[in-house]
Design a protein around this motif. Structure first.
Motif, PDB file in Angstrom:
ATOM      1  N   LEU A 202       0.828  -1.208   0.000  1.00 48.01           N
ATOM      2  CA  LEU A 202       0.000   0.000   0.000  1.00 48.01           C
ATOM      3  C   LEU A 202       0.860   1.255   0.000  1.00 48.01           C
ATOM      4  O   LEU A 202       0.534   2.247  -0.667  1.00 48.01           O
ATOM      5  N   LYS A 203       1.956   1.221   0.747  1.00 46.56           N
ATOM      6  CA  LYS A 203       2.857   2.372   0.764  1.00 46.56           C
ATOM      7  C   LYS A 203       3.458   2.620  -0.619  1.00 46.56           C
ATOM      8  O   LYS A 203       3.574   3.769  -1.068  1.00 46.56           O
ATOM      9  N   LYS A 204       3.854   1.547  -1.302  1.00 46.81           N
ATOM     10  CA  LYS A 204       4.424   1.682  -2.637  1.00 46.81           C
ATOM     11  C   LYS A 204       3.396   2.240  -3.615  1.00 46.81           C
ATOM     12  O   LYS A 204       3.691   3.120  -4.434  1.00 46.81           O
ATOM     13  N   LEU A 205       2.139   1.728  -3.528  1.00 43.66           N
ATOM     14  CA  LEU A 205       1.077   2.212  -4.402  1.00 43.66           C
ATOM     15  C   LEU A 205       0.772   3.684  -4.121  1.00 43.66           C
ATOM     16  O   LEU A 205       0.572   4.482  -5.045  1.00 43.66           O
ATOM     17  N   TYR A 206       0.756   4.044  -2.834  1.00 43.43           N
ATOM     18  CA  TYR A 206       0.496   5.445  -2.465  1.00 43.43           C
ATOM     19  C   TYR A 206       1.604   6.361  -2.993  1.00 43.43           C
ATOM     20  O   TYR A 206       1.329   7.470  -3.490  1.00 43.43           O
ATOM     21  N   ALA A 207       2.854   5.908  -2.912  1.00 44.54           N
ATOM     22  CA  ALA A 207       3.965   6.721  -3.412  1.00 44.54           C
ATOM     23  C   ALA A 207       3.854   6.928  -4.925  1.00 44.54           C
ATOM     24  O   ALA A 207       4.098   8.028  -5.426  1.00 44.54           O
TER      25      ALA A 207
END
Length: 363
Positions: free
Chosen positions: A66-71
C-alpha cells in the motif's frame, strides 16, 4: 536496517522458554542475545500465538504494498500538477508532455499515457510527411533573399508555381528556425537639455564615457574614461574587453574610497549608464545622474574632447599586442595627461598643476 538473524517463529520459541521456567539471564546466554533485546521482543510479541505472528507478517507485507502504491499515486499527482499549466491542444503536444513525465518522474510509458489521456498508439505515432522538396525550395529562396520574412517567402513560393498552403510552409519555416529577429529600439525617457557650466570647485560635476579600439589580433576592447569637469583631470581610465554596469559601479566605489565623490555625473544614454545598477548606486550615494539628450554628444563635450585627445595621442599612435600592452600604455598616457600635458583651456598647464594653483590662490 540490519535484518535480525532470528525469525518471528524462533523469537516466539525463545519467549516460550521463559514460560517454561528458565531465567532471562540463562536464555540470553544460550541464544547470544542481550537482555534489552529479550525484553524488546517480549513487549512486541507478548500474548501472541504463532498464528498471530503469521497474520502480522501478512499485514506488514500488505502495508508495504500500500505504501508503494500510495507513493506512485503521489508521483502521478505531482506530475499532473506540473503539466496543468500547459495548453494541451495537439497530439504532438501530448507526446511532449508524456516524454516530460517519463524523464522527470521516471514513470513507465503506460502510466504516463494513462495519466495524460493519450493512447500508446498515438504516442508512438511517427509522421510520414515528406517535406524535403519544401525545405530545399524554402532554404534556397531564403539564402537568395535573407531579408525576406515568412509572408514574402510564402508568396515567392506560390509565384514559382508550388501549391503548398501557408500552414504547411509556416510549419517548416518555424521548424528550420528561420524567423527574423526584430530589432526594437528601447524607448528612452525625454531628456532635458542642460547647458554645460564649468564647476567652481573640484568633485562638483564629473563626466563619463566609453571608447573602443582593437588589438593587433582584431579583438575589440573598451575604455571607460571618468573626468572631473573642474580641472579636466582624468580620474580613472579602465581598460578591458567588456565593462558592464557593475564594473562601472566598482570603479566609482574605488574613487569613493580614495575620497573622491561627485555631486552629479554627466553621461549619455548607453546601456551601462541607464542600468538599474548605476541608478541604485547613485541613489544610495546621493549622486545625481545627468543624462544628455539621445544623439547629442555635444551636450557632453568636455569628455568628448578628452576622448579626442586620447584617440589622437594614444589609440592612433600604437598597435597594441594584447590587452596588457594596452593597459600599460593607457596608464602611461593617463599619468602624462594629468601631470605633464599642457591644456589650452587651463592656460597651457596640466590639470594637477591647475588644481594646485587654484588651491593656492584661495589660501
Amino acid at each position: 536496517m540490519k535484518k535480525s538473524k532470528y525469525s518471528e517463529l524462533q523469537v516466539f520459541g525463545i519467549l516460550k522458554e521463559q514460560e517454561q521456567g528458565k531465567s532471562v539471564i540463562e536464555i540470553c546466554r544460550n541464544h547470544g542475545i542481550t537482555q534489552g533485546t529479550f525484553y524488546r521482543w517480549k513487549s512486541k510479541y507478548s500474548g501472541m500465538e504463532s498464528s498471530d505472528i503469521q497474520k502480522m507478517r501478512e499485514l506488514e507485507s500488505e502495508n508495504s504494498k500500500l505504501k508503494k502504491l500510495y507513493a506512485e499515486r503521489c508521483l502521478e499527482i505531482e506530475a499532473l500538477k506540473d503539466v496543468l499549466s500547459k495548453k494541451l491542444v495537439k497530439p504532438s503536444g501530448l507526446r511532449e508532455i508524456v516524454n516530460f513525465i517519463r524523464h522527470t518522474y521516471n514513470l513507465s510509458e503506460r502510466k504516463s499515457c494513462l495519466a495524460i489521456g493519450i493512447s500508446r498508439r498515438s504516442y508512438r505515432y511517427k509522421s510520414k510527411k515528406n517535406d524535403d522538396e519544401l525545405i530545399f525550395v524554402l532554404t534556397q529562396i531564403s539564402e537568395e533573399h535573407p531579408g525576406y520574412g515568412f509572408w514574402k517567402l510564402y508568396h515567392k513560393i506560390r509565384n514559382l508555381g508550388y501549391g503548398w498552403n501557408h500552414k504547411r510552409v509556416h510549419r517548416v519555416y518555424v521548424a528550420l528556425k528561420m524567423s527574423i529577429r526584430r530589432r526594437i529600439r528601447k524607448r528612452l525617457p525625454s531628456r532635458i537639455k542642460e547647458n554645460i557650466q564649468i564647476p567652481l570647485r573640484s568633485d562638483e560635476c564629473w563626466s563619463m564615457d566609453f571608447m573602443s579600439d582593437s588589438l593587433y589580433d582584431g579583438r575589440r576592447f573598451r575604455i571607460l574614461n571618468i573626468a572631473d569637469d573642474y580641472n579636466r583631470e582624468l580620474l580613472s581610465m579602465e581598460v578591458d574587453t567588456s565593462i558592464t554596469s557593475a564594473r562601472v559601479v566598482r570603479v566609482l566605489d574605488q574613487l569613493k574610497q580614495q575620497g573622491r565623490k561627485p555631486q552629479r555625473i554627466r553621461v549619455d544614454n548607453g546601456p551601462e549608464f541607464i542600468s538599474k545598477t548605476l541608478q541604485l548606486w547613485a541613489q544610495e550615494n546621493k549622486v545625481h545622474i545627468q543624462y544628455i539628450q539621445p544623439g547629442k554628444p555635444t551636450q557632453n563635450s568636455l569628455i568628448e574632447r578628452l576622448n579626442k585627445s586620447c584617440r589622437d595621442e594614444l589609440l592612433n599612435m600604437y598597435v597594441f599586442k594584447n590587452l596588457q600592452d594596452a593597459e600599460e600604455k593607457a596608464n602611461q598616457w593617463w599619468i602624462e595627461y594629468n601631470y605633464n600635458r599642457p591644456h589650452e583651456a587651463l592656460g597651457n598647464i596640466s590639470p594637477k598643476e591647475y588644481k594646485y594653483k587654484m588651491k593656492q590662490s584661495i589660501i
